[in-house]
Design an enzyme around this catalytic site. Structure first.
Site, PDB file in Angstrom:
ATOM      1  N   SER A   1       2.156  -7.927  -4.953  1.00 16.42           N
ATOM      2  CA  SER A   1       0.826  -7.351  -5.100  1.00 16.42           C
ATOM      3  C   SER A   1       0.990  -5.946  -5.670  1.00 16.42           C
ATOM      4  CB  SER A   1       0.104  -7.350  -3.750  1.00 16.42           C
ATOM      5  OG  SER A   1      -1.190  -6.787  -3.858  1.00 16.42           O
TER       6      SER A   1
ATOM      7  N   TYR B   1      -7.810  -5.034 -12.324  1.00 18.85           N
ATOM      8  CA  TYR B   1      -6.503  -5.206 -11.686  1.00 18.85           C
ATOM      9  C   TYR B   1      -6.639  -5.235 -10.163  1.00 18.85           C
ATOM     10  CZ  TYR B   1      -1.489  -4.414 -10.868  1.00 18.85           C
ATOM     11  OH  TYR B   1      -0.181  -4.518 -10.457  1.00 18.85           O
TER      12      TYR B   1
ATOM     13  N   LYS C   1      -5.659  -8.157  -7.404  1.00 13.05           N
ATOM     14  CA  LYS C   1      -4.666  -7.917  -6.352  1.00 13.05           C
ATOM     15  C   LYS C   1      -5.274  -7.952  -4.956  1.00 13.05           C
ATOM     16  CE  LYS C   1      -0.981  -7.517  -8.930  1.00 13.05           C
ATOM     17  NZ  LYS C   1       0.108  -8.518  -8.853  1.00 13.05           N
TER      18      LYS C   1
END
Length: 280
Positions: free
Chosen positions: A134, A148, A152
């Site tokens: 992650s 992003y 994650k």
């Protein structure tokens, strides 16, 4: 004890570092990437303990073929490292719908595709370890990372719940939360710029891109040390559910934990007594 690893995104960056460290430690490695020739080049060529195979993590069929090739060569899979990822940098309004969906396809559905293909192999042996890389951005929202961070944060939630699915089969899970390491995530090959141009964001967008360019290659974390630490985590009898990597990430996650606790306490008076009560 030697293990069989399957590592995604092993042609460069952190994936290549993990694969090299695993090979040096005597493990058998299935190193995957879109171009197997580049994977072999990154890892020093053909080796008895190395199988380099093509894998686009967004293609479930590719994942099934890669897993079958791994089993045909080494007989089992002990550790899956979901490492392949990219990033779309920009503010939410400047990220197109297509870019947001592409971000999720690679960083969230990609690990799901590969894990779904690997799990039957691990379940049959009642053992295994699923590790997903992650990011600090999967725990703490950061400026210009809405795409992003979304991918994650999703990865974190999936891994946290997946633990309960897999524990009865003796399969462990670990999500790794690195801070800023000198990987290739900020290079042109992995980093994408927002497609949409909006005047209100122009000045900040330009500053953000300049900052990312300056940071690339100068991040404080050493990816070789991270790869070595990750191998130690995988060797633990009771591996952690989360591995926070890097002093910057440890400090930032600790701050987030304190903030969450403070916000929970601040919600107590209004948030506790909300259960339904029957009318008299």
């Amino acid at each position: 004890m030697s293990k069989v690893f399957i590592i995604t995104g092993a042609g460069r960056g952190m994936g290549a570092d993990i694969a090299r460290q695993a090979l040096e430690a005597g493990h058998q490695v299935v190193a995957t990437g879109r171009r197997p020739d580049k994977v072999l080049e990154a890892l020093g060529g053909e080796q008895d303990n190395l199988l380099a195979i093509a894998l686009d993590v967004t293609d479930p069929g590719d994942a099934e073929k890669a897993v079958q090739a791994a089993v045909d060569r080494f007989g089992r899979i002990d550790v899956l490292i979901n490492n392949a990822a990219n990033t779309y940098g920009g503010f939410f309004e400047t990220i197109s719908d297509a870019q947001m969906r592409a971000q999720l396809e690679t960083n969230l559905f990609g690990p799901m595709n590969v894990t779904r293909a690997v799990l039957p192999v691990m379940r049959r042996r009642r053992s295994g370890h699923v590790v997903s890389i992650s990011s600090l951005a999967g725990v703490v929202g950061l400026p210009g990372t809405t795409a992003y961070a979304t991918s994650k944060f999703g990865l974190e939630g999936w891994m946290e719940a997946l633990r309960f699915d897999l524990e009865p089969f003796g399969i462990r899970t670990t999500v790794v939360e690195p801070g800023y390491f000198r990987t290739e995530l900020l290079t042109d090959a992995s980093s994408n710029v927002a497609e949409l141009s909006i005047d209100d964001y122009a000045e900040r967008s330009a500053a953000m891109q300049e900052g990312r360019a300056r940071m690339n290659g100068r991040q404080p974390g050493d990816p070789v040390k991270l790869a070595d630490a990750l191998l130690k985590v995988v060797d633990l009898e009771e591996p952690p559910l989360r591995f926070v990597a890097g002093s910057d990430a440890i400090e930032a996650v600790a701050v987030k934990a304190r903030e969450l606790l403070a916000q929970t306490e601040a919600s107590r008076e209004l948030g506790m007594d909300l259960a339904h009560t029957d009318a008299a």
